[in-house]
Design a protein around this motif. Structure first.
Motif, mmCIF file in Angstrom:
data_model
loop_
_atom_site.group_PDB
_atom_site.id
_atom_site.type_symbol
_atom_site.label_atom_id
_atom_site.label_comp_id
_atom_site.label_asym_id
_atom_site.label_seq_id
_atom_site.Cartn_x
_atom_site.Cartn_y
_atom_site.Cartn_z
ATOM 1 N N ILE A 1 0.803 -1.227 0.000
ATOM 2 C CA ILE A 1 0.000 0.000 0.000
ATOM 3 C C ILE A 1 0.838 1.281 0.000
ATOM 4 O O ILE A 1 0.504 2.230 -0.710
ATOM 5 C CB ILE A 1 -0.983 -0.026 1.185
ATOM 6 C CG1 ILE A 1 -2.018 -1.129 0.951
ATOM 7 C CG2 ILE A 1 -1.672 1.317 1.359
ATOM 8 C CD1 ILE A 1 -2.970 -1.335 2.107
ATOM 9 N N PRO A 2 1.939 1.362 0.756
ATOM 10 C CA PRO A 2 2.696 2.628 0.772
ATOM 11 C C PRO A 2 3.507 2.885 -0.497
ATOM 12 O O PRO A 2 4.019 3.986 -0.683
ATOM 13 C CB PRO A 2 3.646 2.445 1.980
ATOM 14 C CG PRO A 2 3.105 1.299 2.751
ATOM 15 C CD PRO A 2 2.438 0.410 1.765
ATOM 16 N N SER A 3 3.614 1.895 -1.380
ATOM 17 C CA SER A 3 4.472 2.023 -2.559
ATOM 18 C C SER A 3 3.973 3.103 -3.519
ATOM 19 O O SER A 3 2.759 3.285 -3.712
ATOM 20 C CB SER A 3 4.556 0.685 -3.294
ATOM 21 O OG SER A 3 5.252 0.826 -4.519
ATOM 22 N N LEU A 4 4.936 3.810 -4.127
ATOM 23 C CA LEU A 4 4.584 4.809 -5.138
ATOM 24 C C LEU A 4 4.070 4.152 -6.413
ATOM 25 O O LEU A 4 3.427 4.802 -7.238
ATOM 26 C CB LEU A 4 5.813 5.681 -5.457
ATOM 27 C CG LEU A 4 6.348 6.545 -4.303
ATOM 28 C CD1 LEU A 4 7.605 7.281 -4.745
ATOM 29 C CD2 LEU A 4 5.287 7.540 -3.835
ATOM 30 N N ASP A 5 4.368 2.874 -6.585
ATOM 31 C CA ASP A 5 3.932 2.144 -7.773
ATOM 32 C C ASP A 5 2.581 1.459 -7.571
ATOM 33 O O ASP A 5 2.138 0.705 -8.446
ATOM 34 C CB ASP A 5 4.979 1.083 -8.156
ATOM 35 C CG ASP A 5 6.287 1.707 -8.619
ATOM 36 O OD1 ASP A 5 6.227 2.812 -9.200
ATOM 37 O OD2 ASP A 5 7.352 1.100 -8.409
ATOM 38 N N TRP A 6 1.928 1.721 -6.420
ATOM 39 C CA TRP A 6 0.650 1.058 -6.169
ATOM 40 C C TRP A 6 -0.400 1.384 -7.235
ATOM 41 O O TRP A 6 -1.142 0.493 -7.647
ATOM 42 C CB TRP A 6 0.119 1.436 -4.790
ATOM 43 C CG TRP A 6 -1.048 0.588 -4.371
ATOM 44 C CD1 TRP A 6 -1.021 -0.597 -3.700
ATOM 45 C CD2 TRP A 6 -2.442 0.868 -4.630
ATOM 46 N NE1 TRP A 6 -2.291 -1.085 -3.518
ATOM 47 C CE2 TRP A 6 -3.184 -0.203 -4.082
ATOM 48 C CE3 TRP A 6 -3.123 1.889 -5.263
ATOM 49 C CZ2 TRP A 6 -4.576 -0.253 -4.146
ATOM 50 C CZ3 TRP A 6 -4.513 1.836 -5.341
ATOM 51 C CH2 TRP A 6 -5.228 0.778 -4.787
ATOM 52 N N PRO A 7 -0.503 2.653 -7.715
ATOM 53 C CA PRO A 7 -1.495 2.933 -8.771
ATOM 54 C C PRO A 7 -1.303 2.072 -10.013
ATOM 55 O O PRO A 7 -2.286 1.676 -10.658
ATOM 56 C CB PRO A 7 -1.274 4.423 -9.076
ATOM 57 C CG PRO A 7 -0.727 4.983 -7.804
ATOM 58 C CD PRO A 7 0.147 3.895 -7.245
ATOM 59 N N LYS A 8 -0.039 1.764 -10.362
ATOM 60 C CA LYS A 8 0.207 0.898 -11.518
ATOM 61 C C LYS A 8 -0.293 -0.520 -11.248
ATOM 62 O O LYS A 8 -0.879 -1.163 -12.124
ATOM 63 C CB LYS A 8 1.698 0.880 -11.854
ATOM 64 C CG LYS A 8 2.251 2.216 -12.320
ATOM 65 C CD LYS A 8 3.735 2.101 -12.650
ATOM 66 C CE LYS A 8 4.283 3.441 -13.131
ATOM 67 N NZ LYS A 8 5.742 3.361 -13.434
ATOM 68 N N ALA A 9 -0.042 -1.001 -10.017
ATOM 69 C CA ALA A 9 -0.529 -2.331 -9.660
ATOM 70 C C ALA A 9 -2.054 -2.368 -9.665
ATOM 71 O O ALA A 9 -2.664 -3.354 -10.107
ATOM 72 C CB ALA A 9 0.005 -2.719 -8.278
ATOM 73 N N PHE A 10 -2.685 -1.281 -9.205
ATOM 74 C CA PHE A 10 -4.146 -1.211 -9.185
ATOM 75 C C PHE A 10 -4.700 -1.161 -10.609
ATOM 76 O O PHE A 10 -5.716 -1.804 -10.926
ATOM 77 C CB PHE A 10 -4.588 0.016 -8.394
ATOM 78 C CG PHE A 10 -6.081 0.179 -8.292
ATOM 79 C CD1 PHE A 10 -6.892 -0.889 -7.931
ATOM 80 C CD2 PHE A 10 -6.684 1.405 -8.565
ATOM 81 C CE1 PHE A 10 -8.265 -0.735 -7.833
ATOM 82 C CE2 PHE A 10 -8.052 1.558 -8.473
ATOM 83 C CZ PHE A 10 -8.841 0.482 -8.114
ATOM 84 N N GLU A 11 -4.026 -0.405 -11.477
ATOM 85 C CA GLU A 11 -4.466 -0.324 -12.872
ATOM 86 C C GLU A 11 -4.395 -1.697 -13.537
ATOM 87 O O GLU A 11 -5.315 -2.090 -14.265
ATOM 88 C CB GLU A 11 -3.591 0.674 -13.624
ATOM 89 C CG GLU A 11 -3.996 0.861 -15.084
ATOM 90 C CD GLU A 11 -3.148 1.903 -15.795
ATOM 91 O OE1 GLU A 11 -3.522 2.307 -16.912
ATOM 92 O OE2 GLU A 11 -2.118 2.308 -15.227
#
Length: 242
Positions: A51-61
């Motif tokens: 969850i704290p990762s800056l790459d989380w939006p990419k994983a969510f996408e």
């Protein structure tokens, strides 16, 4: 707007959930995947759980794409509502017998009278807008600022293209009409009889396409006129018109 579905899914804090809170939003997505949807194997959920990762939006996408969700990461509320609906369907599928025995709610004091399901519809609610938008995306219908207009377009498309009669008609083989090429003047001569015949066929096919295009243009004009001629009713003002 998500409280009802979160409650049905036994979420730990449905009343306090705030979609605008990024941490709560991400935690809810991870909870849905871990507890209800379970699309990924446990070992493949690492990026989504970080969850704290800056790459989380990419994983969510990527997660939304893998689920064939019609919404993207920029449409947070719509995407979450779609995921909640998916989770509810899975929850029901896992416990069919449990929910089958649930008593139905009384729709009115007089149960023998049919109740219009749209009579209490709130066209300004977020659930309504998310649902209409999801249907429009699935059916490839262009978005409109007025969600009632979008709903009307969805109804027309379903009636004309997706009704049982329309599907049967579309599946019927269209038999061609024999055409005598010698009765149609080409207007020029290529010097080759075979090329002349091919040119005649192409010309006739082009004319048929133009006729179909004109028919669609006429249908579009009629549809636009129907919308323009249908005034909106504003019950708050007690009058009809814009």
């Amino acid at each position: 707007m998500f409280r009802r579905k979160l409650t049905a899914l036994d979420y730990h804090d449905p009343n306090g959930f705030e979609c605008s809170d990024e941490t709560q939003f991400r935690n809810c997505i991870v909870w849905l995947e871990d507890q209800k949807i379970r699309h990924y194997k446990i070992e493949d959920r690492g990026n989504l759980r970080n969850i704290p990762s800056l790459d989380w939006p990419k994983a969510f996408e990527k997660y939304l794409q893998d689920l064939n969700c019609p919404f993207g990461v920029q449409e947070k509320k719509e995407a979450l509502d779609w995921l909640l609906g998916l989770a509810v369907r899975y929850e029901y599928g896992d416990n069919v017998e449990k929910y089958r025995d649930c008593p139905t709610l009384a729709t009115s004091a007089n149960s023998d009278k049919a109740v219009d399901p749209l009579i209490n519809l709130d066209s300004n609610s977020a659930d309504f807008k998310a649902g209409v938008t999801a249907l429009a995306n699935i059916l490839k219908i262009q978005r409109h600022d007025d969600y009632l207009v979008m709903l009307k377009a969805i109804r027309i498309l379903i009636q004309e293209r997706l009704s049982p009669e329309a599907i049967v008609k579309a599946n019927q083989n269209r038999e061609g009409v024999p055409v005598a090429l010698d009765k149609h003047v080409l207007g020029f001569d290529t010097g080759d009889a075979t090329l002349n015949e091919a040119a005649q066929i192409l010309r006739l096919l082009h004319i048929e396409e133009l006729r179909e295009l004109q028919t669609k243009i006429n249908e579009a004009i009629v549809a636009v006129q129907a919308i323009i001629a249908d005034p909106k009713t504003d019950h708050r003002l007690g009058k009809v018109g814009r």
